[in-house]
Design a protein around this motif. Sequence first.
Motif, mmCIF file in Angstrom:
data_model
loop_
_atom_site.group_PDB
_atom_site.id
_atom_site.type_symbol
_atom_site.label_atom_id
_atom_site.label_comp_id
_atom_site.label_asym_id
_atom_site.label_seq_id
_atom_site.Cartn_x
_atom_site.Cartn_y
_atom_site.Cartn_z
ATOM 1 N N LEU A 9 0.821 -1.208 0.000
ATOM 2 C CA LEU A 9 0.000 0.000 0.000
ATOM 3 C C LEU A 9 0.857 1.261 0.000
ATOM 4 O O LEU A 9 0.532 2.240 -0.666
ATOM 5 N N ALA A 10 1.945 1.252 0.726
ATOM 6 C CA ALA A 10 2.842 2.413 0.744
ATOM 7 C C ALA A 10 3.452 2.644 -0.624
ATOM 8 O O ALA A 10 3.573 3.781 -1.082
ATOM 9 N N LEU A 11 3.847 1.567 -1.299
ATOM 10 C CA LEU A 11 4.428 1.706 -2.636
ATOM 11 C C LEU A 11 3.403 2.211 -3.632
ATOM 12 O O LEU A 11 3.699 3.067 -4.463
ATOM 13 N N ILE A 12 2.188 1.696 -3.564
ATOM 14 C CA ILE A 12 1.143 2.146 -4.474
ATOM 15 C C ILE A 12 0.820 3.614 -4.235
ATOM 16 O O ILE A 12 0.720 4.403 -5.153
ATOM 17 N N GLY A 13 0.671 3.998 -2.992
ATOM 18 C CA GLY A 13 0.348 5.379 -2.656
ATOM 19 C C GLY A 13 1.452 6.343 -3.032
ATOM 20 O O GLY A 13 1.195 7.480 -3.401
ATOM 21 N N GLY A 14 2.696 5.901 -2.967
ATOM 22 C CA GLY A 14 3.819 6.778 -3.263
ATOM 23 C C GLY A 14 4.195 6.832 -4.727
ATOM 24 O O GLY A 14 5.054 7.602 -5.124
ATOM 25 N N ALA A 15 3.537 6.035 -5.551
ATOM 26 C CA ALA A 15 3.928 5.969 -6.958
ATOM 27 C C ALA A 15 3.551 7.216 -7.740
ATOM 28 O O ALA A 15 4.140 7.514 -8.749
ATOM 29 N N ALA A 16 2.570 7.970 -7.289
ATOM 30 C CA ALA A 16 2.106 9.126 -8.052
ATOM 31 C C ALA A 16 3.026 10.327 -7.893
ATOM 32 O O ALA A 16 3.178 11.107 -8.817
ATOM 33 N N GLN A 17 3.625 10.505 -6.747
ATOM 34 C CA GLN A 17 4.466 11.667 -6.494
ATOM 35 C C GLN A 17 5.938 11.263 -6.407
ATOM 36 O O GLN A 17 6.257 10.192 -5.928
ATOM 37 N N ARG A 69 5.040 21.084 -19.051
ATOM 38 C CA ARG A 69 5.295 19.779 -18.436
ATOM 39 C C ARG A 69 6.289 19.060 -19.329
ATOM 40 O O ARG A 69 6.039 18.845 -20.508
ATOM 41 N N TRP A 70 7.449 18.729 -18.751
ATOM 42 C CA TRP A 70 8.500 18.032 -19.484
ATOM 43 C C TRP A 70 8.473 16.569 -19.081
ATOM 44 O O TRP A 70 8.440 16.251 -17.888
ATOM 45 N N THR A 71 8.501 15.666 -20.062
ATOM 46 C CA THR A 71 8.471 14.234 -19.791
ATOM 47 C C THR A 71 9.818 13.615 -20.143
ATOM 48 O O THR A 71 10.326 13.808 -21.245
ATOM 49 N N TYR A 72 10.379 12.886 -19.168
ATOM 50 C CA TYR A 72 11.639 12.167 -19.356
ATOM 51 C C TYR A 72 11.373 10.670 -19.305
ATOM 52 O O TYR A 72 10.642 10.188 -18.447
ATOM 53 N N ASN A 73 11.970 9.930 -20.234
ATOM 54 C CA ASN A 73 11.851 8.483 -20.300
ATOM 55 C C ASN A 73 13.240 7.900 -20.078
ATOM 56 O O ASN A 73 14.115 8.056 -20.929
ATOM 57 N N PHE A 74 13.429 7.223 -18.951
ATOM 58 C CA PHE A 74 14.739 6.670 -18.605
ATOM 59 C C PHE A 74 14.827 5.164 -18.834
ATOM 60 O O PHE A 74 15.721 4.515 -18.322
ATOM 61 N N GLY A 75 13.881 4.603 -19.565
ATOM 62 C CA GLY A 75 13.964 3.188 -19.918
ATOM 63 C C GLY A 75 13.014 2.310 -19.134
ATOM 64 O O GLY A 75 12.279 2.762 -18.260
ATOM 65 N N LYS A 76 13.043 1.016 -19.454
ATOM 66 C CA LYS A 76 12.087 0.046 -18.928
ATOM 67 C C LYS A 76 12.240 -0.235 -17.445
ATOM 68 O O LYS A 76 11.342 -0.783 -16.825
ATOM 69 N N GLN A 77 13.354 0.093 -16.869
ATOM 70 C CA GLN A 77 13.591 -0.219 -15.459
ATOM 71 C C GLN A 77 13.167 0.907 -14.509
ATOM 72 O O GLN A 77 13.271 0.755 -13.299
ATOM 73 N N ARG A 78 12.692 2.026 -15.071
ATOM 74 C CA ARG A 78 12.360 3.184 -14.230
ATOM 75 C C ARG A 78 11.038 3.794 -14.665
ATOM 76 O O ARG A 78 10.608 3.650 -15.804
ATOM 77 N N PHE A 79 10.423 4.524 -13.740
ATOM 78 C CA PHE A 79 9.225 5.280 -14.069
ATOM 79 C C PHE A 79 9.613 6.472 -14.934
ATOM 80 O O PHE A 79 10.682 7.060 -14.755
ATOM 81 N N GLN A 81 9.343 10.352 -15.787
ATOM 82 C CA GLN A 81 9.247 11.478 -14.867
ATOM 83 C C GLN A 81 8.602 12.652 -15.589
ATOM 84 O O GLN A 81 9.029 13.030 -16.680
ATOM 85 N N MET A 82 7.565 13.214 -14.976
ATOM 86 C CA MET A 82 6.907 14.398 -15.499
ATOM 87 C C MET A 82 7.305 15.573 -14.608
ATOM 88 O O MET A 82 7.023 15.579 -13.413
ATOM 89 N N VAL A 83 7.959 16.542 -15.209
ATOM 90 C CA VAL A 83 8.488 17.692 -14.476
ATOM 91 C C VAL A 83 7.725 18.932 -14.918
ATOM 92 O O VAL A 83 7.726 19.280 -16.093
ATOM 93 N N THR A 84 7.074 19.588 -13.962
ATOM 94 C CA THR A 84 6.362 20.833 -14.256
ATOM 95 C C THR A 84 7.323 21.988 -14.069
ATOM 96 O O THR A 84 8.000 22.088 -13.043
ATOM 97 N N VAL A 85 7.366 22.854 -15.079
ATOM 98 C CA VAL A 85 8.276 23.996 -15.097
ATOM 99 C C VAL A 85 7.446 25.263 -15.238
ATOM 100 O O VAL A 85 6.621 25.374 -16.149
ATOM 101 N N GLY A 96 5.461 8.875 -13.715
ATOM 102 C CA GLY A 96 4.502 8.434 -14.717
ATOM 103 C C GLY A 96 4.542 6.918 -14.817
ATOM 104 O O GLY A 96 4.968 6.244 -13.885
ATOM 105 N N PRO A 97 4.125 6.390 -15.952
ATOM 106 C CA PRO A 97 4.196 4.937 -16.141
ATOM 107 C C PRO A 97 5.646 4.489 -16.311
ATOM 108 O O PRO A 97 6.544 5.305 -16.498
ATOM 109 N N VAL A 98 5.859 3.190 -16.255
ATOM 110 C CA VAL A 98 7.192 2.661 -16.488
ATOM 111 C C VAL A 98 7.595 2.985 -17.916
ATOM 112 O O VAL A 98 6.782 2.935 -18.846
#
Length: 100
Positions: A9-17, A69-79, A81-85, A96-98
């Motif tokens: 539950l902690a991991l699920i809740g923390g996945a958005a931020q 909103r800048w979106t970074y994709n670091f590959g299949k092993q990481r989420f 990242q959406m960065v608001t500027v 974001g998604p994996v």
Amino acid sequence: MSKWMVMVLALIGGAAQADTVRCKDALITEGDSTALLLVKCGPPLLKEDLTRFEENGFGARITVKYGERWTYNFGKQRFMQMVTVVNGTVTEIENGPVGE
């Protein structure tokens, strides 16, 4: 509730931020400049304008850009990242998604 269930539950809740973006050996946090973000992480995969509706002096509704909103994709092993500027400053970081 079991320890396992609490951890899930902690991991699920923390996945958005996210508090930081890790790029190679650097960490970017809220309050950092877009210049530092670009130097440490490079250009994003995607940039999207953030807009809102406002009323001008004549009462007409207009669309105003207030940031990106800048979106970074670091590959299949990481989420991703959406960065608001806003005004050259990182104001929010979200997971974001994996990536792909």
